[in-house]
Design a protein around this motif. Structure first.
Motif, PDB file in Angstrom:
ATOM      1  N   HIS A 121      12.387 -45.949   8.108  1.00  0.00           N
ATOM      2  CA  HIS A 121      13.786 -45.705   8.461  1.00  0.00           C
ATOM      3  C   HIS A 121      13.891 -44.503   9.392  1.00  0.00           C
ATOM      4  O   HIS A 121      14.552 -44.562  10.439  1.00  0.00           O
ATOM      5  CB  HIS A 121      14.606 -45.431   7.198  1.00  0.00           C
ATOM      6  CG  HIS A 121      15.088 -46.669   6.517  1.00  0.00           C
ATOM      7  ND1 HIS A 121      15.884 -47.597   7.132  1.00  0.00           N
ATOM      8  CD2 HIS A 121      14.877 -47.138   5.275  1.00  0.00           C
ATOM      9  CE1 HIS A 121      16.146 -48.589   6.293  1.00  0.00           C
ATOM     10  NE2 HIS A 121      15.531 -48.339   5.153  1.00  0.00           N
ATOM     11  N   SER A 122      13.202 -43.414   9.009  1.00  0.00           N
ATOM     12  CA  SER A 122      13.354 -42.218   9.840  1.00  0.00           C
ATOM     13  C   SER A 122      12.641 -42.395  11.179  1.00  0.00           C
ATOM     14  O   SER A 122      13.079 -41.855  12.200  1.00  0.00           O
ATOM     15  CB  SER A 122      12.842 -40.983   9.104  1.00  0.00           C
ATOM     16  OG  SER A 122      11.545 -41.198   8.661  1.00  0.00           O
ATOM     17  N   ILE A 146      12.444 -45.192  12.862  1.00  0.00           N
ATOM     18  CA  ILE A 146      13.339 -45.963  13.736  1.00  0.00           C
ATOM     19  C   ILE A 146      14.489 -45.083  14.221  1.00  0.00           C
ATOM     20  O   ILE A 146      14.877 -45.125  15.393  1.00  0.00           O
ATOM     21  CB  ILE A 146      13.850 -47.209  12.994  1.00  0.00           C
ATOM     22  CG1 ILE A 146      12.692 -48.184  12.812  1.00  0.00           C
ATOM     23  CG2 ILE A 146      14.963 -47.877  13.777  1.00  0.00           C
ATOM     24  CD1 ILE A 146      13.032 -49.398  12.006  1.00  0.00           C
ATOM     25  N   THR A 147      15.010 -44.269  13.312  1.00  0.00           N
ATOM     26  CA  THR A 147      16.085 -43.364  13.724  1.00  0.00           C
ATOM     27  C   THR A 147      15.613 -42.467  14.862  1.00  0.00           C
ATOM     28  O   THR A 147      16.302 -42.310  15.876  1.00  0.00           O
ATOM     29  CB  THR A 147      16.531 -42.491  12.538  1.00  0.00           C
ATOM     30  OG1 THR A 147      16.637 -43.318  11.401  1.00  0.00           O
ATOM     31  CG2 THR A 147      17.848 -41.826  12.822  1.00  0.00           C
ATOM     32  N   LEU A 199      15.276 -44.401  18.110  1.00  0.00           N
ATOM     33  CA  LEU A 199      16.573 -44.681  18.736  1.00  0.00           C
ATOM     34  C   LEU A 199      17.136 -43.414  19.366  1.00  0.00           C
ATOM     35  O   LEU A 199      17.641 -43.425  20.498  1.00  0.00           O
ATOM     36  CB  LEU A 199      17.545 -45.239  17.702  1.00  0.00           C
ATOM     37  CG  LEU A 199      17.246 -46.667  17.238  1.00  0.00           C
ATOM     38  CD1 LEU A 199      18.174 -47.072  16.112  1.00  0.00           C
ATOM     39  CD2 LEU A 199      17.397 -47.636  18.399  1.00  0.00           C
TER      40      LEU A 199
END
Lengths: 739, 185
Positions: free
Chosen positions: A333-334, A336-337, A340
């Motif tokens: 999750h982090s 991908i964050t 982005l």
């Protein structure tokens, strides 16, 4: 006239075919524009795409259902026509790809089986039965083949915990293992086994009348090599000297004559076998790399411009569905964050750069030029360091191999041991120390993160290749021909068997490389892990690019040493096995989860590209050496020849005249020039094809856009119509809502 | 439970499953074992008994997956998120290594299509991004900006939404998709 009729029927056939493949032209022509709009959007394979959304809101509407009925009927007609042509297998395959629940698929399968297709009736039941059996064996084969692929479970766990990017690193290592295994099988079967099991034919005995013949020199060499015991034997194992020098590990020990194989009673032309097997190894590696690289490139260069749809790749292919531990999910999750955010950040930087003033731009350019200059200077500096180190090692070797007695050699043992390792330690230390410097340099140069990684990889590979080149260059000085009255070239004071010497150097390099990478993992890594709990800045990161460069470097060492020590691939198989497990430990225990998102597709192309580059860089000096450099007179399968390739030339000379003539013709300009022209034409043809495809892609893209504009226009028209005619036409217009 | 047991499936079922999925026999048994472990009693009674979405989502891959609930909804043959064994087999087949990209694409499109209108609208895309970053946080402005970039790359007809064809086109340029859209048994 009949010609015309024929043409007509052919045209009709083409028409039906294209209709079927483009999903029911009948419907297109009968139902007009907005039917085609629907049908064009889906591939021929998923006619039932609409049906498979039965619970969707679209189905609540009666008109929609009616519309689908019509579509369904036309599809059925098309289906029957279609199924008449294809066989059961194809039909089943088609059912398999349908996006429908299993229950429905099973019904369809039963229908497909019950419905006799005309083709299978003609061929008869036996053939159908055989086909089924064949299908089953194929499934069985697929079942069993999976069992034989090693490390599957391990890779699965890595993929589950760290994502597919890092798994692709281990897959790459497994591939290298396989490659080396194949090469070592080659070498064992065709070089080592015959040499061990065969008896050398006569002619290999030293004739005292000519003390400088290849045979006598060989005898002198073997006798002069010191075979020690006890601690020295261990020492010899580490350096590849002494007793190890006289084993089949190194070039020097192989016979230069025909060998009679014990069990088969065949005569084996050993030198020819040696050179051909080595060439085969190179050829197999080359073809395998190109095959894999082509696969990788195909995947990564789908776009005509070679650039990804970056946002697409992150959003649609960002989440690794195979992840199953909550910890790595949180990391993902982090990651991908971050990705982005960095994409957005890069956008901002690019905008800023556009508005940058010219003085700032010049400053940046100057900075980068300075960076490149520094990198190149470092490369050359380390190159020369390696050159001198290996010269130093060589001097040392000359002393110990020269005119000293055995006692004298034993006396200078300790500094000797250090000196033996000077070149390989220098190379490895440079390889460990310089890459982080490059990392710092690339930060200073102000590139975007992507470019930073690329430059760092390029420079690191450059460093590795340069080290190999300078090493080879330093060896070149000892490759001098011996005069007719000496066993070794006294002019350049070469060791008695320089091929073995080179092999030993590479052998030591393998050991030092292994020891250093183990030390980096177990000592430096664990220390940093302990310290990083206090200072998070020192956390160990699994730096994928650098790890890959390490692997590529190991592999190039393997290629480099095949010729000088035929057992090198086997040695590398063992080394890679150790490294495989150690790196897993490194990743699982020591490393902190990486905050960079490594993309599997990009990395595969990168790995193979790097490997191909270093393969070519290794092949060049080896090829030159085989074709040009005289082999040493006192050892190895090529003693007494002017160059190694001579073995092949000699055996061709013994072939029938016409084959010789063919080979002679192959080397004349009369053949080479036309062949070259044909090759260039082929190249041009493919280039033109690629260009045509490119323009086709862009035209199709335009068509897609146009088609969509059409759709929008029609929709607007319908909306207007709906408003003007009131409620009665609302139902009719509804199906369009969904597109 | 060993792999030699034959009583879980009839021969016909097993044949059909092998033909209609991209799984090997061993993997089918493995899938069954995994599925049965969720609720041994209910599944032992009949393979057709659907399990609730909450139960299926306790599988490790689905639990951590930001789209776990969507996956269940898409694969549920009863369309309410409940998953029977055959649905589960479908799921594992689509997510297997052997499944071709076209099949994976089809299901991916449905998973991402939250409102089920056969289009990936800007809201859908925003939702995807939100789910991807989940515990972390992106500013709404950042999210809209990302959706804008995404549409810029992929939306060919400028209707601010992706149809299946556009999605297919876009993902063909995201080569990682096939490798990432995998759940290993």
């Amino acid at each position: 006239m009949s010609n015309f009729r024929e043409l007509d029927s052919v045209l009709a056939r083409i028409n039906t075919m294209s209709c079927e493949s483009r999903e029911n032209c009948a419907m297109v022509s009968s139902k007009g524009r907005h039917a085609r709009r629907r049908s064009d959007w889906h591939k021929a394979d998923d006619e039932f795409f609409q049906e498979s959304y039965p619970s969707g809101p679209s189905n609540a509407n009666d008109t929609e259902a009616g519309y689908e009925d019509i579509q369904g009927k036309t599809l059925k007609i098309g289906d029957i026509r279609y199924t008449e042509r294809i066989e059961l297998d194809d039909r089943i395959a088609k059912i398999k790809t349908r996006a429908e629940p299993m229950g429905r698929k099973r019904i369809l399968l039963r229908e497909a089986r019950d419905e006799p297709s005309p083709r299978s009736e003609i061929v008869g039941p036996i053939s159908a039965h055989r086909k089924q059996a064949c299908h089953n064996t194929r499934i069985c084969w697929r079942d069993n083949a999976k069992l034989f692929v090693p490390f599957t479970a391990l890779l699965k766990s890595i993929q589950g915990r760290f994502g597919s990017g890092l798994a692709s690193y281990f897959i790459f290592m497994r591939w290298l293992l396989a490659l080396n295994l194949v090469m070592s099988l080659f070498m064992l079967l065709f070089v080592v086994l015959p040499a061990i099991s065969g008896n050398a034919e006569s002619g290999s005995i030293c004739n005292k009348r000519d003390p400088f013949s290849a045979e006598c020199c060989h005898e002198t060499y073997e006798n002069s090599t010191l075979v020690s015991t006890g601690f020295d034997a261990v020492f010899d194992f580490a350096t590849g000297t002494g007793w190890l020098e006289l084993t089949h590990l190194f070039y020097g020990h192989y016979p230069n004559v025909n060998v009679r194989l014990q069990f088969l009673e065949w005569t084996y032309v050993f030198p020819l076998a040696y050179i051909l097997t080595c060439s085969c190894c190179f050829l197999v590696s080359f073809m395998w790399i190109v095959y894999e690289a082509a696969k990788g490139f195909r995947e990564s260069l789908v776009n005509e411009k070679g650039s990804f749809h970056v946002y697409c790749n992150v959003v649609f292919a960002g989440w690794d569905f195979s992840i199953k531990s909550p910890k790595s999910a949180a990391v993902e999750h982090s990651v991908i964050t971050n990705e982005l955010k960095s994409l957005l950040h890069a956008e901002i930087i690019a905008e800023k750069r556009k508005s940058m003033q010219s003085s700032e731009r010049w400053k940046l350019r100057f900075k980068r030029m300075f960076g490149h200059f520094c990198a190149t200077a470092t490369l050359f500096g380390s190159g020369f360091a390696i050159y001198y180190a290996s010269k130093l090692g060589l001097e040392n070797a000359r002393i110990s191999d020269g005119n000293q007695t055995k006692e004298e050699i034993a006396g200078i043992e300790v500094p000797d041991f250090v000196m033996e390792y000077v070149p390989s330690v220098t190379i490895t230390v440079l390889n460990v120390v310089i890459p982080p410097l490059f990392g710092i340099l690339s930060v200073f140069e102000g590139y975007s993160p992507d470019q930073q990684v690329n430059f760092q990889i390029l420079r690191t590979i450059g460093l590795r290749l340069a080290s190999i080149f300078f090493l080879m260059a330093s060896f070149y000085s000892i490759m001098c021909p011996a005069g007719s009255f000496e066993c070794t070239g006294t002019k350049c004071k070469a060791p008695p068997c320089w091929e073995t010497y080179v092999g030993q150097e590479l052998y030591k390099l393998v050991w030092v490389d292994l020891v250093f990478s183990l030390a980096m993992v177990f000592i430096v890594g664990s220390l940093r892990k302990v310290v990083s709990s206090a200072i998070p800045l020192l956390q160990v990161d699994f730096d994928l690019p650098r790890q890959v460069v390490d692997l590529v470097y190991s592999q190039s060492l393997c290629w480099l040493s095949i010729l000088f020590s035929p057992l090198a691939p086997l040695l590398h198989v063992l080394k890679f096995l150790v490294v495989f497990y150690v790196k897993q430990f490194h990743l699982k225990v020591i490393c902190a989860p990486s905050l960079l998102l490594y993309r599997a597709s990009k990395s595969k192309a990168l790995f193979m590209g790097a490997l191909l580059l270093s393969f070519l860089a290794v092949t060049l000096p080896i090829g030159l050496l085989v074709l040009e450099v005289p082999p040493s007179r006192s050892c190895g399968p090529f003693r007494g020849r002017t160059h190694m390739w001579g073995a092949v030339v000699d055996s061709i000379k013994e072939w029938p005249v016409w084959i010789k003539a063919v080979f002679g013709f192959l080397t004349t300009a009369g053949f080479v020039v036309p062949a070259l022209i044909v090759l260039i034409l082929c190249l041009y043809y493919y280039y033109a094809m690629a260009a045509a495809h490119r323009s086709m892609v862009s035209r199709l893209q335009d068509q897609l856009i146009l088609e969509n504009r059409d759709k929008q226009f029609l929709r607007e028209k319908l909306e207007a119509l709906k408003k003007s005619t009131g409620r009665s036409s609302v139902a009719e217009a509804t199906p369009l809502r969904s597109t | 439970m060993g792999l030699s047991h034959g009583k879980e499936f009839t021969q016909e079922e097993l044949d059909d499953y092998q033909i209609l999925t991209y799984l090997t026999k061993k993997e089918i048994y493995l899938a069954y074992k995994k599925f049965r472990a969720l609720d041994p009693q209910k599944v032992s009674e009949s393979k057709q008994n659907p399990l609730s979405m909450e139960l299926v989502c306790t599988l490790p891959e689905l639990r951590v997956n930001p789209f776990g609930d969507r996956i269940c909804q898409v694969f549920s043959s009863t369309k309410d998120g409940r998953i029977s064994f055959e649905d589960f087999l479908d799921m594992m087949s689509v997510f297997s290594d052997a499944a071709p990209a076209s099949v994976k694409l089809e299901y991916a499109f449905r998973i991402f299509d939250f409102d089920g209108d056969d289009l990936l609208s800007a809201q859908d895309l925003g939702e995807i991004i939100n789910r991807l970053v989940s515990p972390n946080y992106l500013l709404p402005a950042e999210n809209t900006k990302l959706v804008g970039h995404l549409l810029e790359e992929t939306d060919l007809d400028e209707d601010r939404a992706l149809s299946f064809a556009e999605f297919e086109h876009a993902v063909s340029k995201a080569p990682d998709f096939v490798r990432v859209f995998v759940i290993r048994l």
